[in-house]
Design an enzyme around this catalytic site. Structure first.
Site, PDB file in Angstrom:
ATOM      1  N   TYR A  22       4.292 -12.712   4.121  1.00  0.00           N
ATOM      2  CA  TYR A  22       3.253 -11.930   3.431  1.00  0.00           C
ATOM      3  C   TYR A  22       2.810 -12.700   2.194  1.00  0.00           C
ATOM      4  O   TYR A  22       3.623 -12.958   1.299  1.00  0.00           O
ATOM      5  CB  TYR A  22       3.819 -10.565   3.051  1.00  0.00           C
ATOM      6  CG  TYR A  22       2.837  -9.586   2.436  1.00  0.00           C
ATOM      7  CD1 TYR A  22       1.461  -9.717   2.610  1.00  0.00           C
ATOM      8  CD2 TYR A  22       3.301  -8.503   1.692  1.00  0.00           C
ATOM      9  CE1 TYR A  22       0.575  -8.798   2.058  1.00  0.00           C
ATOM     10  CE2 TYR A  22       2.424  -7.580   1.134  1.00  0.00           C
ATOM     11  CZ  TYR A  22       1.069  -7.740   1.322  1.00  0.00           C
ATOM     12  OH  TYR A  22       0.203  -6.827   0.764  1.00  0.00           O
ATOM     13  N   THR A  73       0.823  -1.207   0.000  1.00  0.00           N
ATOM     14  CA  THR A  73       0.000   0.000   0.000  1.00  0.00           C
ATOM     15  C   THR A  73       0.856   1.255   0.000  1.00  0.00           C
ATOM     16  O   THR A  73       0.479   2.283  -0.559  1.00  0.00           O
ATOM     17  CB  THR A  73      -0.939   0.008   1.216  1.00  0.00           C
ATOM     18  OG1 THR A  73      -1.827  -1.111   1.120  1.00  0.00           O
ATOM     19  CG2 THR A  73      -1.767   1.290   1.279  1.00  0.00           C
ATOM     20  N   LYS A  83       0.551 -12.277   7.044  1.00  0.00           N
ATOM     21  CA  LYS A  83      -0.492 -11.404   6.510  1.00  0.00           C
ATOM     22  C   LYS A  83      -0.936 -11.990   5.182  1.00  0.00           C
ATOM     23  O   LYS A  83      -0.121 -12.265   4.300  1.00  0.00           O
ATOM     24  CB  LYS A  83       0.015  -9.975   6.296  1.00  0.00           C
ATOM     25  CG  LYS A  83      -1.050  -9.054   5.696  1.00  0.00           C
ATOM     26  CD  LYS A  83      -0.505  -7.699   5.296  1.00  0.00           C
ATOM     27  CE  LYS A  83      -1.631  -6.841   4.693  1.00  0.00           C
ATOM     28  NZ  LYS A  83      -1.124  -5.578   4.113  1.00  0.00           N
ATOM     29  N   ILE A 121      -4.446  -5.947   8.820  1.00  0.00           N
ATOM     30  CA  ILE A 121      -3.530  -4.886   8.397  1.00  0.00           C
ATOM     31  C   ILE A 121      -4.107  -4.311   7.129  1.00  0.00           C
ATOM     32  O   ILE A 121      -4.041  -4.944   6.068  1.00  0.00           O
ATOM     33  CB  ILE A 121      -2.106  -5.431   8.159  1.00  0.00           C
ATOM     34  CG1 ILE A 121      -1.604  -6.210   9.382  1.00  0.00           C
ATOM     35  CG2 ILE A 121      -1.159  -4.278   7.834  1.00  0.00           C
ATOM     36  CD1 ILE A 121      -0.274  -6.905   9.170  1.00  0.00           C
TER      37      ILE A 121
END
Length: 257
Positions: A136, A52, A160, A200
């Site tokens: 991730y 992001t 995540k 998250i």
């Protein structure tokens, strides 16, 4: 879950946007101020220089500067640094540099051509100097995949998963005892109900209060997240940058897209 496996935080974290000046330079101070106001709005941790945050468009020096500034601005909550790399060497170097300026943990996607994931993450864990390493899983966006069947063998504290795959979330929670964090705002309420460690979220940049409420089981808040969830995915990162600018008056400048 052993003492060593207790999650660094529980609840909603923000996947922080990186704010840029109109000339394209990183606005470190504005980004840190934005993180500070989100913590005041209820987020429990801050991820810096993740997907992001347009990590692929940042130099290692810019990423480390952002981690340092956010760490100073956000006392009392964990700061997680995005620290990927095309192979173990640069991922480990960025991990060490991030920890040196105050990162409490690192989030590391596997390389697109990862080879032996255990060997890759062992090197990153060594560089993290005792800080938790989170894997991730967002293949095609941030590195390669973290297969479910491989995950139990990896020396990571958590994962995540930003795919928004509800079935995969159920399998993660039922088949693995590490800390699971969702990265899709469409699954916030479900993740909280099912016992995930947290979320998250990119949308927490603009709707932190509703993200927190949805995590706590507020169905109306989960439904209110639909609008920003869809808008944030439109022409990433521009859709999200526009939402943040509309609420907080920040810059819409981006390096990607």
């Amino acid at each position: 879950m052993t003492l060593e496996q207790v999650p660094l935080w529980r609840g909603v974290a923000v996947a922080l946007v990186t704010l840029f000046a109109e000339d394209g330079s990183v606005d470190v101070r504005a980004t840190a101020r934005h993180a500070e106001r989100l913590v005041a709005s209820g987020v429990r941790a801050v991820l810096v220089a993740g997907s992001t945050g347009e990590a692929d468009a940042l130099s290692d020096g810019e990423r480390v500067a952002l981690v340092s500034a956010v760490r100073q601005a956000c006392a009392g909550v964990p700061v997680i640094a995005g620290a990927g790399g095309a192979w173990a060497g640069p991922a480990a170097e960025l991990t060490a540099a991030s920890v040196a300026v105050g990162a409490d943990a690192v989030l590391v996607p596997p390389p697109r051509r990862a080879g032996d994931l255990r060997v890759f993450y062992e090197r990153v864990v060594s560089a993290a100097d005792g800080r938790p390493v989170l894997a991730y899983h967002f293949p095609g966006v941030a590195g390669g995949a973290v297969p479910l069947e491989v995950l139990p063998s990896l020396p990571v504290a958590g994962l995540k998963d930003s795919t928004g795959d509800a079935e995969r979330l159920l399998r993660l929670l039922s088949e693995w005892d590490g800390a699971v964090y969702v990265g899709s705002s469409a699954l916030v309420s479900a993740a909280g109900l099912l016992g995930a460690a947290g979320a998250i979220l990119a949308v927490a940049n603009v709707a932190a209060e509703d993200c927190v409420a949805a995590w706590e089981g507020d169905a109306a808040a989960q439904l209110r997240l639909v609008g920003p969830h869809v808008a944030a995915k439109s022409g990433f990162p521009h859709g999200l940058k526009r939402l943040v600018a509309q609420r907080y008056g920040t810059s819409v400048a981006a390096r990607m897209g």
